[in-house]
Scaffold this active site. Structure first.
Site, PDB file in Angstrom:
ATOM      1  N   HIS A 272       0.843  -1.189   0.000  1.00  0.00           N
ATOM      2  CA  HIS A 272       0.000   0.000   0.000  1.00  0.00           C
ATOM      3  C   HIS A 272       0.879   1.239   0.000  1.00  0.00           C
ATOM      4  CE1 HIS A 272       0.776  -0.649   4.269  1.00  0.00           C
ATOM      5  NE2 HIS A 272       0.231   0.514   4.583  1.00  0.00           N
TER       6      HIS A 272
ATOM      7  N   ASP B 261      -0.329  -4.105   6.292  1.00  0.00           N
ATOM      8  CA  ASP B 261      -1.040  -3.643   7.482  1.00  0.00           C
ATOM      9  C   ASP B 261      -2.499  -4.086   7.468  1.00  0.00           C
ATOM     10  OD1 ASP B 261       1.335  -2.442   8.059  1.00  0.00           O
ATOM     11  OD2 ASP B 261       0.632  -0.381   7.889  1.00  0.00           O
TER      12      ASP B 261
ATOM     13  N   HIS C 232       4.632  -4.863  10.666  1.00  0.00           N
ATOM     14  CA  HIS C 232       5.084  -4.135  11.859  1.00  0.00           C
ATOM     15  C   HIS C 232       5.328  -5.077  13.032  1.00  0.00           C
ATOM     16  CE1 HIS C 232       4.398   0.056  10.558  1.00  0.00           C
ATOM     17  NE2 HIS C 232       3.415  -0.459   9.843  1.00  0.00           N
TER      18      HIS C 232
ATOM     19  N   HIS D 147       1.281   3.951   2.073  1.00  0.00           N
ATOM     20  CA  HIS D 147       1.751   4.704   3.234  1.00  0.00           C
ATOM     21  C   HIS D 147       3.277   4.837   3.217  1.00  0.00           C
ATOM     22  CE1 HIS D 147      -2.119   4.151   5.851  1.00  0.00           C
ATOM     23  NE2 HIS D 147      -2.205   5.152   4.996  1.00  0.00           N
TER      24      HIS D 147
ATOM     25  N   ASP E  37       5.633   4.711   5.287  1.00  0.00           N
ATOM     26  CA  ASP E  37       6.519   3.784   5.981  1.00  0.00           C
ATOM     27  C   ASP E  37       6.583   2.417   5.307  1.00  0.00           C
ATOM     28  OD1 ASP E  37       3.863   3.321   6.794  1.00  0.00           O
ATOM     29  OD2 ASP E  37       4.453   2.579   8.760  1.00  0.00           O
TER      30      ASP E  37
ATOM     31  N   HIS F  45      -7.495  -1.079   5.922  1.00  0.00           N
ATOM     32  CA  HIS F  45      -6.517  -0.120   6.441  1.00  0.00           C
ATOM     33  C   HIS F  45      -6.421   1.051   5.466  1.00  0.00           C
ATOM     34  CE1 HIS F  45      -2.979   1.472   8.384  1.00  0.00           C
ATOM     35  NE2 HIS F  45      -2.228   1.281   7.311  1.00  0.00           N
TER      36      HIS F  45
END
Length: 253
Positions: free
Chosen positions: A56, A131, A169, A58, A60, A112
């Site tokens: 995705h 995520d 994560h 994002h 990070d 998410h």
């Protein structure tokens, strides 16, 4: 196994993954949070990246791409094409491709974010979930609805129980502490938390995790459980309503 997979800690609590085809040496990088540790692992193994898979948009999960400067094809979601780096191939739910000789299936796991995808490699009993489904948790609903995320989680939950879940994560300790507030009588959860604390005490990753263990201990997958519903005072509630309540409680935890 057809793929040799390495977990690479990045930033403060992110993971990237290298997946190397044992038959051809073709190397895939799944997500690129930070270039330095990824470069160090590539050098250690004497590898170069052939393909980069993005779950995705994002920051990070993509921030290391420019510094990596890899001569690699970049694959990501068609639904995310307007906010991802330039893609060499845009993917949709149900698409398939190969890492060397290994088949990879693309799953839309929005929730998410809209357009979040996962990569399932059945021949290696692996799924890269970013995520979406996480160790003892799931991603915060920054864009999607509870109904959307529940549908995505059920799609992942239907994979074979021996599947290893490579999520994005290292949140397992905090996720487990929350899980105990909604599933306090779960002995499997107690045992998992003991093992999680042992691993983290030795600075070892808790990712990947077995999907069968997620079924037994992850409160977001256990929204179907009568025990969890009873503890929440939601006897008779739908599974998705129970999931939404668990997600709301986690957001405030």
């Amino acid at each position: 196994m057809a793929l040799h997979i390495t977990t690479i800690p990045c930033l403060s609590d992110n993971y990237a993954f290298l997946a190397v085809c044992s038959n051809t040496g073709v190397t895939a990088l799944i997500d690129a949070p930070e270039a330095k540790p990824i470069k160090a692992e590539l050098e250690r193994q004497g590898l170069s990246v052939d393909v980069i898979l993005l779950t995705h948009h994002h920051w990070d999960h993509i921030a290391g791409l420019d510094e990596l400067n890899a001569d690699a094809d970049i694959l990501g979601a068609q639904a995310d094409v307007h906010r991802l780096p330039k893609l060499d191939r845009a993917l949709e739910d149900g698409d398939t491709f190969k890492i060397g000789t290994s088949d990879v299936a693309v799953l839309n796991v929005s929730g998410h974010t809209i357009g979040h995808i996962a990569f399932h490699v059945p021949g290696s009993d692996a799924v890269f979930t970013g995520d979406s489904l996480m160790a003892l948790g799931c991603g915060r609903l920054t864009e999607g609805t509870p109904e959307m995320m529940w549908e995505s989680l059920q799609k992942l939950a239907a994979l074979p129980p021996e599947t290893r879940v490579y999520s994005g994560h290292e949140y397992t300790v905090s996720n487990g502490n929350f899980a105990k507030t909604v599933d306090p009588n779960n002995k499997a959860l107690d045992a998992r938390m003991n093992e999680t604390l042992r691993l983290r005490g030795s600075n070892l990753p808790t990712v990947p995790s077995l999907l069968s263990l997620e079924h037994a201990t992850n409160p977001f997958l256990r929204a179907t459980s009568d025990d969890v519903k009873s503890h929440l005072g939601m006897q008779g509630a739908s599974d998705v309503a129970t999931f939404a309540e668990i997600r709301a409680r986690k957001d405030a935890f």
